[in-house]
Design an enzyme around this catalytic site. Sequence first.
Site, mmCIF file in Angstrom:
data_model
loop_
_atom_site.group_PDB
_atom_site.id
_atom_site.type_symbol
_atom_site.label_atom_id
_atom_site.label_comp_id
_atom_site.label_asym_id
_atom_site.label_seq_id
_atom_site.Cartn_x
_atom_site.Cartn_y
_atom_site.Cartn_z
ATOM 1 N N GLU A 11 -7.002 5.140 7.638
ATOM 2 C CA GLU A 11 -6.718 6.537 7.281
ATOM 3 C C GLU A 11 -7.888 7.157 6.536
ATOM 4 O O GLU A 11 -8.141 8.360 6.637
ATOM 5 C CB GLU A 11 -5.413 6.604 6.468
ATOM 6 C CG GLU A 11 -4.206 6.356 7.373
ATOM 7 C CD GLU A 11 -2.999 5.771 6.692
ATOM 8 O OE1 GLU A 11 -2.923 5.768 5.446
ATOM 9 O OE2 GLU A 11 -2.097 5.289 7.425
ATOM 10 N N GLY B 86 2.646 -1.134 4.308
ATOM 11 C CA GLY B 86 2.708 0.278 3.938
ATOM 12 C C GLY B 86 4.133 0.719 3.675
ATOM 13 O O GLY B 86 4.699 0.460 2.610
ATOM 14 N N GLY B 87 4.745 1.343 4.668
ATOM 15 C CA GLY B 87 6.075 1.934 4.513
ATOM 16 C C GLY B 87 7.096 1.032 3.845
ATOM 17 O O GLY B 87 7.812 1.466 2.938
ATOM 18 N N GLU C 157 -5.739 -4.533 10.601
ATOM 19 C CA GLU C 157 -4.688 -3.542 10.842
ATOM 20 C C GLU C 157 -4.984 -2.782 12.134
ATOM 21 O O GLU C 157 -5.771 -1.821 12.118
ATOM 22 C CB GLU C 157 -4.627 -2.541 9.683
ATOM 23 C CG GLU C 157 -4.299 -3.173 8.350
ATOM 24 C CD GLU C 157 -3.671 -2.173 7.391
ATOM 25 O OE1 GLU C 157 -2.559 -2.437 6.926
ATOM 26 O OE2 GLU C 157 -4.268 -1.115 7.147
ATOM 27 N N GLY D 55 2.437 2.320 10.822
ATOM 28 C CA GLY D 55 3.482 3.334 10.691
ATOM 29 C C GLY D 55 4.199 3.668 11.989
ATOM 30 O O GLY D 55 4.890 4.680 12.073
ATOM 31 N N ASN E 235 0.865 -1.184 0.000
ATOM 32 C CA ASN E 235 0.000 0.000 0.000
ATOM 33 C C ASN E 235 0.899 1.230 0.000
ATOM 34 O O ASN E 235 1.467 1.581 1.031
ATOM 35 C CB ASN E 235 -0.893 -0.045 1.259
ATOM 36 C CG ASN E 235 -1.703 1.225 1.439
ATOM 37 O OD1 ASN E 235 -1.794 2.055 0.535
ATOM 38 N ND2 ASN E 235 -2.288 1.379 2.625
ATOM 39 N N TRP E 236 1.011 1.838 -1.168
ATOM 40 C CA TRP E 236 1.929 2.982 -1.287
ATOM 41 C C TRP E 236 1.387 4.253 -0.649
ATOM 42 O O TRP E 236 2.105 5.235 -0.517
ATOM 43 C CB TRP E 236 2.240 3.241 -2.776
ATOM 44 C CG TRP E 236 3.342 2.396 -3.304
ATOM 45 C CD1 TRP E 236 3.744 1.164 -2.849
ATOM 46 C CD2 TRP E 236 4.219 2.731 -4.386
ATOM 47 N NE1 TRP E 236 4.803 0.720 -3.593
ATOM 48 C CE2 TRP E 236 5.109 1.654 -4.547
ATOM 49 C CE3 TRP E 236 4.321 3.826 -5.252
ATOM 50 C CZ2 TRP E 236 6.101 1.655 -5.527
ATOM 51 C CZ3 TRP E 236 5.303 3.821 -6.225
ATOM 52 C CH2 TRP E 236 6.201 2.734 -6.357
ATOM 53 N N LYS E 237 0.094 4.276 -0.308
ATOM 54 C CA LYS E 237 -0.527 5.490 0.246
ATOM 55 C C LYS E 237 -0.238 6.669 -0.707
ATOM 56 O O LYS E 237 -0.194 6.472 -1.916
ATOM 57 C CB LYS E 237 -0.054 5.735 1.683
ATOM 58 C CG LYS E 237 -0.243 4.482 2.548
ATOM 59 C CD LYS E 237 -0.045 4.713 4.011
ATOM 60 C CE LYS E 237 -0.263 3.397 4.753
ATOM 61 N NZ LYS E 237 -0.184 3.544 6.194
ATOM 62 N N SER F 199 3.098 -2.068 10.392
ATOM 63 C CA SER F 199 4.536 -2.188 10.680
ATOM 64 C C SER F 199 5.133 -3.542 10.302
ATOM 65 O O SER F 199 6.038 -4.033 10.982
ATOM 66 C CB SER F 199 4.829 -1.853 12.150
ATOM 67 O OG SER F 199 4.520 -0.498 12.406
ATOM 68 N N HIS G 89 -9.632 1.632 4.704
ATOM 69 C CA HIS G 89 -8.381 1.773 5.457
ATOM 70 C C HIS G 89 -8.630 2.766 6.595
ATOM 71 O O HIS G 89 -9.397 3.727 6.442
ATOM 72 C CB HIS G 89 -7.269 2.275 4.534
ATOM 73 C CG HIS G 89 -5.922 2.226 5.181
ATOM 74 N ND1 HIS G 89 -5.511 3.169 6.091
ATOM 75 C CD2 HIS G 89 -4.914 1.335 5.069
ATOM 76 C CE1 HIS G 89 -4.299 2.858 6.520
ATOM 77 N NE2 HIS G 89 -3.913 1.751 5.917
HETATM 78 P P1 PGA Z 1 2.694 0.385 7.642
HETATM 79 O O1 PGA Z 1 1.230 0.634 7.025
HETATM 80 O O2 PGA Z 1 3.200 -0.925 7.077
HETATM 81 O O3 PGA Z 1 3.498 1.563 7.197
HETATM 82 O O4 PGA Z 1 2.529 0.303 9.131
HETATM 83 C C1 PGA Z 1 0.342 -0.421 6.828
HETATM 84 C C2 PGA Z 1 -0.965 0.089 6.241
HETATM 85 O O5 PGA Z 1 -1.446 1.145 6.686
HETATM 86 O O6 PGA Z 1 -1.535 -0.525 5.326
#
Ligand code: PGA
Length: 246
Positions: free
Chosen positions: A96, A227-228, A161, A167, A11-13, A206, A94
């Site tokens: 966010e 994500g990251g 999640e 993050g 997930n590149w956001k 994470s 998600h």
């Molecule tokens: P993260 O994000 O791996 O940076 O914690 C995961 C996500 O929000 O899908």
Amino acid sequence: MTDMRQLIAGNWKMHGRLAEVAAYAEAIRKAPAHVDILICPPFTLLDRFAAALSSSAVALGAQDCHPTPQGAHTGDISAQMLAETGATHVILGHSERRENHGESNAVVMAKAQAAIAAGLTPIVCVGETEDQRNEGEAEGVVRGQLAHSLPAKFAGVVAYEPIWAIGTGRTPTEADVTTMHATIRTALLAQLGEAGRGIKILYGGSVKPSNAATLLALPEVGGALVGGASLQAEDLLAIAASAPRS
Ligand code: PGA
């Protein structure tokens, strides 16, 4: 589970520029064959990624869609539009988006229905806040999200999640992931009947090369939403390589 191959989804956001696509796609093509790989870049990169990944096994997804096929919705993108780019998956609900865009369970359900109608595989995200976990409410919160975010005929993927793990570099204990994934499987079977057995349950929050092998080996973990660490192809490849083979 019927399909034991794990799904490693990036997930590149709101990250990623056009100039990065070619090199990333080239690198990610070398992903190990025992897992399914999915890259979910921003909308603006879908088309370019689709071309760069053509004739590879790597799948492409988006990070949101609108619940209706077209209309007067300035700034929105429909599931049909996504499918036209070559995307096969879409992340929905998600945390966010639930937080920053006020997306309710009902909205997430409508989006999941739209995605399925357009032939996309929705990845519906659920997860508790840190306060909810501290209050012992984590499982109840997630059960509620599943009950109200998944349509009756859900065919897709669920991603657990925990919001406090996204993050932050923090992850739940192995016992907590195991308990939550078992809770989610039980809820899926209750809601969807036998169809609930084939739904993959990803863990997200994470995930990185150093903890992936442990997390991915836990019962009922069918892959990861990353994500990251997905922004570097080598890190996503290392996570994919650590997924169990059976
Ligand atoms: P993260 O994000 O791996 O940076 O914690 C995961 C996500 O929000 O899908």
